[in-house]
Design a protein around this motif. Sequence first.
Motif, short mmCIF file in Angstrom:
data_model
loop_
_atom_site.label_atom_id
_atom_site.label_comp_id
_atom_site.label_asym_id
_atom_site.label_seq_id
_atom_site.Cartn_x
_atom_site.Cartn_y
_atom_site.Cartn_z
N SER A 1 10.85 -2.69 5.38
CA SER A 1 9.93 -2.94 4.28
C SER A 1 10.60 -3.77 3.19
CB SER A 1 9.47 -1.61 3.68
OG SER A 1 8.63 -1.81 2.57
N ARG A 2 9.84 -4.71 2.61
CA ARG A 2 10.35 -5.53 1.50
C ARG A 2 9.18 -6.07 0.69
NH1 ARG A 2 9.47 -10.83 2.78
NH2 ARG A 2 9.31 -11.33 5.01
N ALA A 3 9.49 -6.66 -0.44
CA ALA A 3 8.45 -7.27 -1.27
C ALA A 3 7.85 -8.46 -0.53
CB ALA A 3 9.04 -7.72 -2.60
N ALA A 4 6.53 -8.59 -0.59
CA ALA A 4 5.85 -9.68 0.10
C ALA A 4 5.99 -10.98 -0.67
CB ALA A 4 4.37 -9.34 0.28
N GLY A 5 6.29 -12.04 0.06
CA GLY A 5 6.34 -13.38 -0.52
C GLY A 5 5.02 -14.09 -0.29
N PRO A 6 4.90 -15.33 -0.78
CA PRO A 6 3.63 -16.07 -0.68
C PRO A 6 3.12 -16.27 0.73
CG PRO A 6 5.09 -17.11 -2.26
CD PRO A 6 5.90 -16.06 -1.57
N THR A 7 4.01 -16.33 1.73
CA THR A 7 3.57 -16.59 3.11
C THR A 7 3.58 -15.34 3.98
OG1 THR A 7 5.82 -17.19 3.81
CG2 THR A 7 4.41 -18.97 2.98
N ASP A 8 3.86 -14.19 3.40
CA ASP A 8 3.96 -12.95 4.18
C ASP A 8 2.60 -12.27 4.32
OD1 ASP A 8 6.77 -12.96 4.63
OD2 ASP A 8 7.08 -12.30 2.56
N ILE A 9 2.49 -11.44 5.35
CA ILE A 9 1.29 -10.61 5.53
C ILE A 9 1.35 -9.44 4.56
CG2 ILE A 9 0.04 -9.11 7.13
CD1 ILE A 9 1.12 -10.85 9.41
N PRO A 10 0.34 -9.26 3.72
CA PRO A 10 0.36 -8.13 2.78
C PRO A 10 -0.04 -6.83 3.47
CG PRO A 10 -1.62 -9.43 2.45
CD PRO A 10 -0.83 -10.13 3.52
N TYR A 11 0.71 -5.75 3.20
CA TYR A 11 0.42 -4.46 3.81
C TYR A 11 0.05 -3.40 2.77
CZ TYR A 11 2.09 -6.03 8.36
OH TYR A 11 2.22 -6.70 9.55
N TYR A 12 0.95 -3.15 1.83
CA TYR A 12 0.76 -2.04 0.90
C TYR A 12 0.68 -2.57 -0.54
CZ TYR A 12 2.66 0.40 4.98
OH TYR A 12 2.89 0.85 6.25
N PRO A 13 -0.45 -2.39 -1.21
CA PRO A 13 -0.52 -2.77 -2.63
C PRO A 13 0.37 -1.88 -3.47
CG PRO A 13 -2.48 -1.56 -1.99
CD PRO A 13 -1.71 -1.80 -0.73
N VAL A 14 1.02 -2.44 -4.46
CA VAL A 14 1.98 -1.68 -5.26
C VAL A 14 1.26 -0.79 -6.27
CG1 VAL A 14 3.93 -1.86 -6.85
CG2 VAL A 14 3.74 -3.44 -4.91
N ARG A 15 0.36 -1.32 -7.06
CA ARG A 15 -0.55 -0.57 -7.93
C ARG A 15 0.15 0.33 -8.96
NH1 ARG A 15 -6.07 -0.48 -6.59
NH2 ARG A 15 -6.27 1.44 -7.78
N LEU A 16 1.20 -0.17 -9.57
CA LEU A 16 1.78 0.51 -10.72
C LEU A 16 1.12 -0.03 -11.99
CD1 LEU A 16 5.53 0.70 -9.66
CD2 LEU A 16 3.73 2.41 -9.38
N ALA A 17 1.62 0.36 -13.15
CA ALA A 17 0.92 0.05 -14.40
C ALA A 17 0.69 -1.44 -14.60
CB ALA A 17 1.71 0.63 -15.58
N GLU B 1 9.86 11.50 -8.21
CA GLU B 1 11.04 12.35 -8.06
C GLU B 1 10.83 13.71 -8.72
OE1 GLU B 1 15.39 12.37 -9.96
OE2 GLU B 1 15.17 10.87 -8.36
N GLU B 2 10.33 13.72 -9.92
CA GLU B 2 10.12 14.99 -10.62
C GLU B 2 9.08 15.85 -9.90
OE1 GLU B 2 9.22 14.29 -14.70
OE2 GLU B 2 11.25 13.60 -15.19
N LEU C 1 7.89 5.58 -9.42
CA LEU C 1 6.60 5.76 -8.76
C LEU C 1 5.84 6.93 -9.39
CD1 LEU C 1 7.74 5.39 -5.05
CD2 LEU C 1 6.68 3.64 -6.49
N PRO C 2 4.53 6.87 -9.43
CA PRO C 2 3.77 7.96 -10.03
C PRO C 2 3.86 9.25 -9.22
CG PRO C 2 2.29 6.36 -9.01
CD PRO C 2 3.66 5.76 -8.96
N ALA C 3 3.69 10.36 -9.90
CA ALA C 3 3.74 11.67 -9.24
C ALA C 3 2.66 11.80 -8.18
CB ALA C 3 3.61 12.78 -10.28
N SER C 4 1.56 11.10 -8.36
CA SER C 4 0.44 11.22 -7.43
C SER C 4 0.80 10.76 -6.02
CB SER C 4 -0.75 10.41 -7.94
OG SER C 4 -0.40 9.04 -8.08
N VAL C 5 1.78 9.88 -5.88
CA VAL C 5 2.19 9.41 -4.55
C VAL C 5 2.73 10.58 -3.74
CG1 VAL C 5 3.75 7.90 -3.29
CG2 VAL C 5 2.61 7.07 -5.35
N PHE C 6 3.55 11.42 -4.38
CA PHE C 6 4.09 12.58 -3.66
C PHE C 6 2.99 13.59 -3.34
CE2 PHE C 6 5.86 16.84 -3.35
CZ PHE C 6 6.86 16.65 -2.41
#
Length: 393
Positions: A312-328, A145-146, A176-181
Amino acid sequence: MASGTTLSASAELKPVLIVGAGFAGAVLARSLADAGLPSTVIDARSHVAGNCHTERDPVTDVLTHVYGPHIFHTDAAEVWAYVTRFADFMPYEHRVRTTVGTRVYSLPIDLLTINQFYGTAMRPDEARAFIAAEADPIPAPANFEEQARSTVGVRLYEAFFKGYTQKQWGRSPKELPASVFNRLPLRFRYDGRYFSHRFQGIPREGYSRLVERILEHPLIDLRLRTSFAREAATGHGHVFWSGPLDEYFDFRLGRLPYRTLDFEHFRAEGDYQGCPVMNYADPDVPYTRITEHKHFAYWEDHPQTICTQEHSRAAGPTDIPYYPVRLANEKALLRDYLSLAGTVDGVTFIGRLGTYRYIDMDQCIAEALTTASTYLDALKAERSMPAFVQSPL
């Protein structure tokens, strides 16, 4: 490149086991096969190409991007030469539109978007000065956001980024990190192309046919609807794993979090939205975008159309993974898995899921070619293969 490397006839050619028939696995298998090394490629799904899979809709006959739209774009001439070896690519430059309130704008933000949004007719230098005056004076932006507010100002941020980002990632842009923007382009010229790479296109017959052709080699044994079992590695010289990194270890350290997508398909007569992808930036619209698939294959003519809403939503154990979250926290868990992977002999982790990164198709292909070369060189030198050729961090 592995295609230029061949093994001597006297070398012991133990086949390798490649888990996953997406781009990573297919390109790796073909590169090794071209060098004279056999492989077994397995995939639990009934088709090749992973999440790039395309197929004909049985009702409309439209070539459909089953797991969301994919556009091939790269600046790497060698990667472009590689994919055009196996498929006829049609020229295609991706252009996205976004609905904000009751109006439609060009995306990413360029001079047209700025003039549309503010109801102006500014020239490039005028628009640059105007946006600079709109921007918040934040000396060291600490989050998405910043960074957005310090770059484009509050009004553009709240219209185009705040709601969409919240829906896509399921969390506040402040988390989310500034790098995403920083990965999002801002252009002070009339350039509505989503990507600016030298080579852009879509395979005429779809991505699945492209991957099928990559895998068409007598030294490649393709087995679909086949899940990995550890005993399957017996008799193979090496295992290349392109599935989720944590899955290989049976999630013993916990699950690496992903975002997944739910798709809602609908059909209509004629042309539904007049463009391939329409984003919806408002937070009260539950989906992030609508894809109209026939606009990707503009060389075809279809009286009907098929569209897909994405949620879009958080992936559960049986879902297809698309986007890794990769925060701290996720990166800390990733480091633990990387340490664990380093203790395993005879396995190399490849591709988007195997390295817990979001990479484009061209990056995936380039890395698979490099991995093949590294393995062939290791065979010749009789040295071990590393768990990761490209660092996931």
